[in-house]
Motif scaffolding. Structure first.
Motif, PDB file in Angstrom:
ATOM      1  N   ALA A   1       0.835  -1.208   0.000  1.00  0.00           N
ATOM      2  CA  ALA A   1       0.000   0.000   0.000  1.00  0.00           C
ATOM      3  C   ALA A   1       0.866   1.253   0.000  1.00  0.00           C
ATOM      4  O   ALA A   1       0.526   2.264  -0.649  1.00  0.00           O
ATOM      5  CB  ALA A   1      -0.926  -0.010   1.212  1.00  0.00           C
ATOM      6  N   HIS A   2       1.990   1.197   0.708  1.00  0.00           N
ATOM      7  CA  HIS A   2       2.882   2.353   0.734  1.00  0.00           C
ATOM      8  C   HIS A   2       3.441   2.638  -0.663  1.00  0.00           C
ATOM      9  O   HIS A   2       3.572   3.813  -1.065  1.00  0.00           O
ATOM     10  CB  HIS A   2       4.036   2.093   1.707  1.00  0.00           C
ATOM     11  CG  HIS A   2       5.026   3.220   1.768  1.00  0.00           C
ATOM     12  ND1 HIS A   2       4.761   4.422   2.372  1.00  0.00           N
ATOM     13  CD2 HIS A   2       6.303   3.324   1.266  1.00  0.00           C
ATOM     14  CE1 HIS A   2       5.802   5.220   2.272  1.00  0.00           C
ATOM     15  NE2 HIS A   2       6.756   4.575   1.591  1.00  0.00           N
ATOM     16  N   ALA A   3       3.771   1.565  -1.386  1.00  0.00           N
ATOM     17  CA  ALA A   3       4.268   1.756  -2.758  1.00  0.00           C
ATOM     18  C   ALA A   3       3.209   2.424  -3.627  1.00  0.00           C
ATOM     19  O   ALA A   3       3.525   3.258  -4.495  1.00  0.00           O
ATOM     20  CB  ALA A   3       4.671   0.408  -3.349  1.00  0.00           C
ATOM     21  N   VAL A   4       1.932   2.080  -3.414  1.00  0.00           N
ATOM     22  CA  VAL A   4       0.847   2.723  -4.158  1.00  0.00           C
ATOM     23  C   VAL A   4       0.730   4.186  -3.763  1.00  0.00           C
ATOM     24  O   VAL A   4       0.550   5.076  -4.618  1.00  0.00           O
ATOM     25  CB  VAL A   4      -0.486   1.985  -3.901  1.00  0.00           C
ATOM     26  CG1 VAL A   4      -1.658   2.734  -4.541  1.00  0.00           C
ATOM     27  CG2 VAL A   4      -0.411   0.550  -4.435  1.00  0.00           C
ATOM     28  N   LEU A   5       0.850   4.473  -2.447  1.00  0.00           N
ATOM     29  CA  LEU A   5       0.741   5.860  -1.986  1.00  0.00           C
ATOM     30  C   LEU A   5       1.846   6.742  -2.539  1.00  0.00           C
ATOM     31  O   LEU A   5       1.624   7.938  -2.817  1.00  0.00           O
ATOM     32  CB  LEU A   5       0.743   5.914  -0.451  1.00  0.00           C
ATOM     33  CG  LEU A   5      -0.632   6.086   0.197  1.00  0.00           C
ATOM     34  CD1 LEU A   5      -1.499   4.843  -0.071  1.00  0.00           C
ATOM     35  CD2 LEU A   5      -0.512   6.335   1.692  1.00  0.00           C
ATOM     36  N   VAL A   6       3.039   6.181  -2.710  1.00  0.00           N
ATOM     37  CA  VAL A   6       4.135   6.953  -3.308  1.00  0.00           C
ATOM     38  C   VAL A   6       3.736   7.415  -4.708  1.00  0.00           C
ATOM     39  O   VAL A   6       3.974   8.567  -5.098  1.00  0.00           O
ATOM     40  CB  VAL A   6       5.421   6.110  -3.351  1.00  0.00           C
ATOM     41  CG1 VAL A   6       6.484   6.790  -4.223  1.00  0.00           C
ATOM     42  CG2 VAL A   6       5.952   5.883  -1.943  1.00  0.00           C
ATOM     43  N   ARG A   7       3.091   6.537  -5.443  1.00  0.00           N
ATOM     44  CA  ARG A   7       2.643   6.906  -6.789  1.00  0.00           C
ATOM     45  C   ARG A   7       1.535   7.954  -6.740  1.00  0.00           C
ATOM     46  O   ARG A   7       1.465   8.847  -7.591  1.00  0.00           O
ATOM     47  CB  ARG A   7       2.174   5.653  -7.530  1.00  0.00           C
ATOM     48  CG  ARG A   7       3.341   4.786  -8.007  1.00  0.00           C
ATOM     49  CD  ARG A   7       2.956   3.355  -8.319  1.00  0.00           C
ATOM     50  NE  ARG A   7       4.077   2.629  -8.923  1.00  0.00           N
ATOM     51  CZ  ARG A   7       5.139   2.215  -8.244  1.00  0.00           C
ATOM     52  NH1 ARG A   7       5.206   2.450  -6.950  1.00  0.00           N
ATOM     53  NH2 ARG A   7       6.121   1.588  -8.870  1.00  0.00           N
ATOM     54  N   MET A   8       0.665   7.851  -5.757  1.00  0.00           N
ATOM     55  CA  MET A   8      -0.384   8.866  -5.599  1.00  0.00           C
ATOM     56  C   MET A   8       0.220  10.242  -5.326  1.00  0.00           C
ATOM     57  O   MET A   8      -0.203  11.260  -5.904  1.00  0.00           O
ATOM     58  CB  MET A   8      -1.313   8.480  -4.448  1.00  0.00           C
ATOM     59  CG  MET A   8      -2.192   7.269  -4.720  1.00  0.00           C
ATOM     60  SD  MET A   8      -3.260   6.930  -3.293  1.00  0.00           S
ATOM     61  CE  MET A   8      -4.231   5.561  -3.930  1.00  0.00           C
ATOM     62  N   GLU A   9       1.214  10.277  -4.440  1.00  0.00           N
ATOM     63  CA  GLU A   9       1.852  11.553  -4.117  1.00  0.00           C
ATOM     64  C   GLU A   9       2.591  12.127  -5.319  1.00  0.00           C
ATOM     65  O   GLU A   9       2.601  13.339  -5.541  1.00  0.00           O
ATOM     66  CB  GLU A   9       2.809  11.348  -2.933  1.00  0.00           C
ATOM     67  CG  GLU A   9       2.086  11.059  -1.623  1.00  0.00           C
ATOM     68  CD  GLU A   9       3.025  10.606  -0.518  1.00  0.00           C
ATOM     69  OE1 GLU A   9       4.193  10.294  -0.853  1.00  0.00           O
ATOM     70  OE2 GLU A   9       2.604  10.551   0.651  1.00  0.00           O
ATOM     71  N   GLN A  10       3.234  11.232  -6.090  1.00  0.00           N
ATOM     72  CA  GLN A  10       3.931  11.699  -7.296  1.00  0.00           C
ATOM     73  C   GLN A  10       2.966  12.290  -8.310  1.00  0.00           C
ATOM     74  O   GLN A  10       3.334  13.162  -9.106  1.00  0.00           O
ATOM     75  CB  GLN A  10       4.706  10.538  -7.917  1.00  0.00           C
ATOM     76  CG  GLN A  10       5.906  10.086  -7.101  1.00  0.00           C
ATOM     77  CD  GLN A  10       6.543   8.817  -7.629  1.00  0.00           C
ATOM     78  OE1 GLN A  10       5.928   8.088  -8.417  1.00  0.00           O
ATOM     79  NE2 GLN A  10       7.786   8.529  -7.204  1.00  0.00           N
TER      80      GLN A  10
END
Length: 686
Positions: free
Chosen positions: A351-360
């Motif tokens: 989920a953290h890896a997905v959130l990194v993409r959301m922030e980007q």
């Protein structure tokens, strides 16, 4: 009540009466507490009520248990004019099982565990530790009947053995094991008071008091570190239920009510034990190498992702490539954490890896979004595929049932013959229908710990530890990974095929390789004549182990009776009748196969008997004991039936001789050996 001031015994009795009255007042004060206005809610009220009830129990005045057993008169100063070791202003203190104070709060009896009490056990004429006089008290029932003085400051007074101390050691024992708080010896006291942070291993032959030392160490640690151990917990582990029942009153008599007791089987009761193993199979299952087999089997369930992850949220799709998922999985497998903890962490990492993409992409997701992504069906599917849940019992079931699965994970660890020993002849269909053995249950416990960390206690005492397998040591060690342990045993009394060969090996399996090993060689329970006879076996079963040197002379304490084969049972019954003429408890010990015929012979003679674990009383003092359950038990007089049958009842001669050694050393006052066949040659001429 007037007291004759010129009669020391009358003054001491008066102090005893006053102390009992003070203890009664302390108890009444607790009983009168009103907690209605001091508790915020019902939960606090329940907890406080329980604490008050425990305190009331701890303040019980047992009629046959003396409130104090000793007295110290401290000198104002040493001979050099310096303050005394315990403090020059201490004066006279009475040493007892618990603290008692008067209405003004002044101590009338000092707890034996307090620092000021330590010289009662350690002071000597060479090192008086500020003590001028040590007084011991003798009791009949609960009545103070005698005293004995030792003037430590008088060089003219010779060192001598205390008559009252000797009488207390030899006092007939009826009922469960009692404390030895009045008779602790200096070398025992040093172990009892050793620090909580360190693990201690006590090697002690029969009658050296190792069990009592372990229990009194628990009582001392609870006194010195009560708040810490109240949070972390303490546990006493014994070899069987009979033994635990025998020792269960020791700690309550010292005012400690919260210490739990269990067997190793109780600790690992994840599955119902209904089966048994052949000795060779049990040895392999108990081998420490099984830990690595289980570790491989558990972690074999992890697989690396081969497909990317797509998470859909609203109108957006977020893609995590397979190589990044693989990195996350590899990172978790490389960390030193439990399988289950890593599995729980995996969805959050994804989920953290997905959130990194959301922030980007310019979004500002918070923790709630991450938790929602972790619960996403696509993420759950990846976790299920790469890191499936593992049921420890099912895993062990598969290892013992599936030759290919076992061979895969035991390769290079167990040879083919050892693997064959592990496999069930008829594989079970399910965890519930499997006939698990005690060794299997330990394997399940090991697998359970690989999945989820076992709770650690503050201190664990394990008695008769020489009989544990390496895997059982690991099971005990898991219960004190962040705490300490007291390991008690005698290598000469190891009577299992997997009995430990050295304490260094055992402590390594326990996870406490730096533990201090102490050896007790002075015997206080078993008469010299008896222990010398039993020690004839040592060179044949435990070469190199020092024999116990008994401090007790008791001429005539050993008798060997030869019987005609057809009159053996009658001769054993006659020996029991003779033993019952003495005061105290009687143990009739025999090979397990001889228990049924001896029970019939006793019944025919009108002699009622108890089974191990049943409490002896003044009216019922004879216990019929299978040799397999005799370890750790003590009786004033022992009748041993047919020693050769005890040896022959074991799978090999060494184990048989060790079983016989145990049986020969259960007597505190006298041993009668009755035999029809020749005695084992290792005993030599009687």
């Amino acid at each position: 009540m007037s007291v004759d001031v010129d009669d020391p015994l009358a003054r001491e009795r008066a102090h005893l009466s006053a102390s009992r009255a003070a203890l009664r007042a302390m108890r009444e004060d607790v009983e009168s507490l009103d907690i209605k206005d001091v508790t915020a809610n019902w939960v606090n009220a329940v907890i406080l009520t329980r604490q008050i009830e425990d305190r009331i129990k701890a303040l019980a005045d047992l009629s046959d248990t003396p409130l104090f057993f000793g007295r110290l008169d401290y000198l104002p100063t040493t001979q050099e004019g310096q303050p005394a070791a315990g403090g020059g202003s201490i004066g006279t203190v009475y040493i007892g099982r618990r603290h008692v104070h008067d209405a003004q709060g002044d101590p009338m009896v000092i707890d034996w565990r307090a620092p000021v009490s330590q010289p009662y056990y350690q002071a000597s004429k060479k090192d008086p530790q500020g003590v001028g006089l040590r007084r011991r008290f003798g009791y009949t029932g609960g009545e103070l009947t005698a005293y004995e003085d030792e003037h430590l400051s008088d060089p003219a007074e010779l060192e001598r053995t205390s008559r009252l101390l000797q009488a207390e050691i030899e006092r007939p024992r009826v009922g469960p094991m009692r404390d030895i708080v009045a008779t602790i010896q200096p070398e025992q006291d040093e172990i009892v008071r050793s620090d909580l942070s360190g693990t201690v291993c006590v090697q002690g032959g029969p009658g050296t008091g190792k069990t009592a030392v372990g229990l009194h160490r628990v009582a001392y640690l609870l006194y010195a570190h009560r708040e810490r151990l109240a949070r972390t917990g303490t546990l006493v582990i014994g070899p069987n239920r009979s033994f635990l029942h025998y020792i269960e009153q020791v700690l309550p008599a010292l005012g400690e009510l919260e210490v739990k007791q269990a067997t190793v089987d109780d600790l690992v009761a994840h599955v119902e034990v209904r089966g048994t193993d052949e000795a060779a199979t049990a040895v392999v299952k108990g081998d420490a190498r099984m830990a690595e087999v289980l570790r491989r089997a558990v972690w074999s369930h992890v697989s690396l992702p081969t497909e990317p992850l797509m998470v859909v949220r609203g109108s957006r799709r977020w893609r995590v490539p397979a190589y990044e998922l693989e990195e996350i999985v590899r990172e978790l497998t490389d960390r030193d954490i439990r399988y289950g903890a890593a599995r729980e962490a995996l969805p959050q990492r994804i989920a953290h890896a997905v959130l990194v993409r959301m922030e980007q992409a310019g979004e500002a997701p918070d923790d709630r979004v991450q938790n929602a992504v972790a619960r996403n069906a696509a993420v759950k599917a990846v976790v299920k595929e790469c890191w499936p849940a593992v049921d420890p019992a099912k895993l062990v079931l598969r290892l013992l049932s599936d030759p290919e699965f076992l061979a895969e994970h035991a390769a290079g660890i167990l040879d083919e013959d050892e693997q064959k020993l592990l496999l069930w002849a008829k594989p079970a269909r399910s965890v519930k229908t499997a006939k698990w053995s005690t060794a299997d249950a330990v394997l399940v416990d090991e697998a359970t710990d690989l999945v989820e960390r076992t709770h650690s206690l503050g201190h664990v005492v394990v008695d008769e530890a020489q009989d544990l397998s390496p895997m059982q040591y690991r099971a005990v060690g898991r219960r004190c990974t962040t705490g300490s342990a007291t390991v008690l045993g005698d290598l000469a009394q190891g009577t299992t095929p997997w009995a430990t060969e050295s304490w260094a090996q055992a402590l390594a399996h326990l996870g406490k390789p730096d533990a201090v090993v102490e050896e007790l060689t002075a015997g206080f329970r078993v008469p010299r004549e008896v222990i010398a006879y039993a020690s004839r076996l040592l060179p044949h079963m435990s070469p190199g182990l020092a024999p116990v040197e008994s401090v007790r002379e008791n001429p005539g304490s050993l008798e060997i009776r030869r019987a005609a084969p057809e009159a053996l049972d009658a001769s054993v019954v006659a020996a029991c009748v003779d033993a019952l003429a003495h005061e105290g408890s009687i143990g009739l010990i025999a090979a397990d196969a001889r228990i049924a015929p001896l029970a019939e012979a006793l019944a025919a003679a009108g002699l009622p008997h108890l089974s191990p674990g049943e409490e002896t009383t003044a009216e019922s003092r004879l216990t019929l004991v299978p040799a397999s359950l005799a370890k750790g038990l003590e009786y004033d007089y022992v009748v041993l039936d047919e020693p050769s049958a005890v040896v022959d009842g074991e799978p090999d001669e060494r184990t048989g001789l060790r079983r016989l050694y145990v049986a020969l050393t259960r007597a505190v006052s006298g041993l009668t050996v009755v035999h029809a066949t020749d005695l084992p040659e290792q005993l030599g001429a009687a």
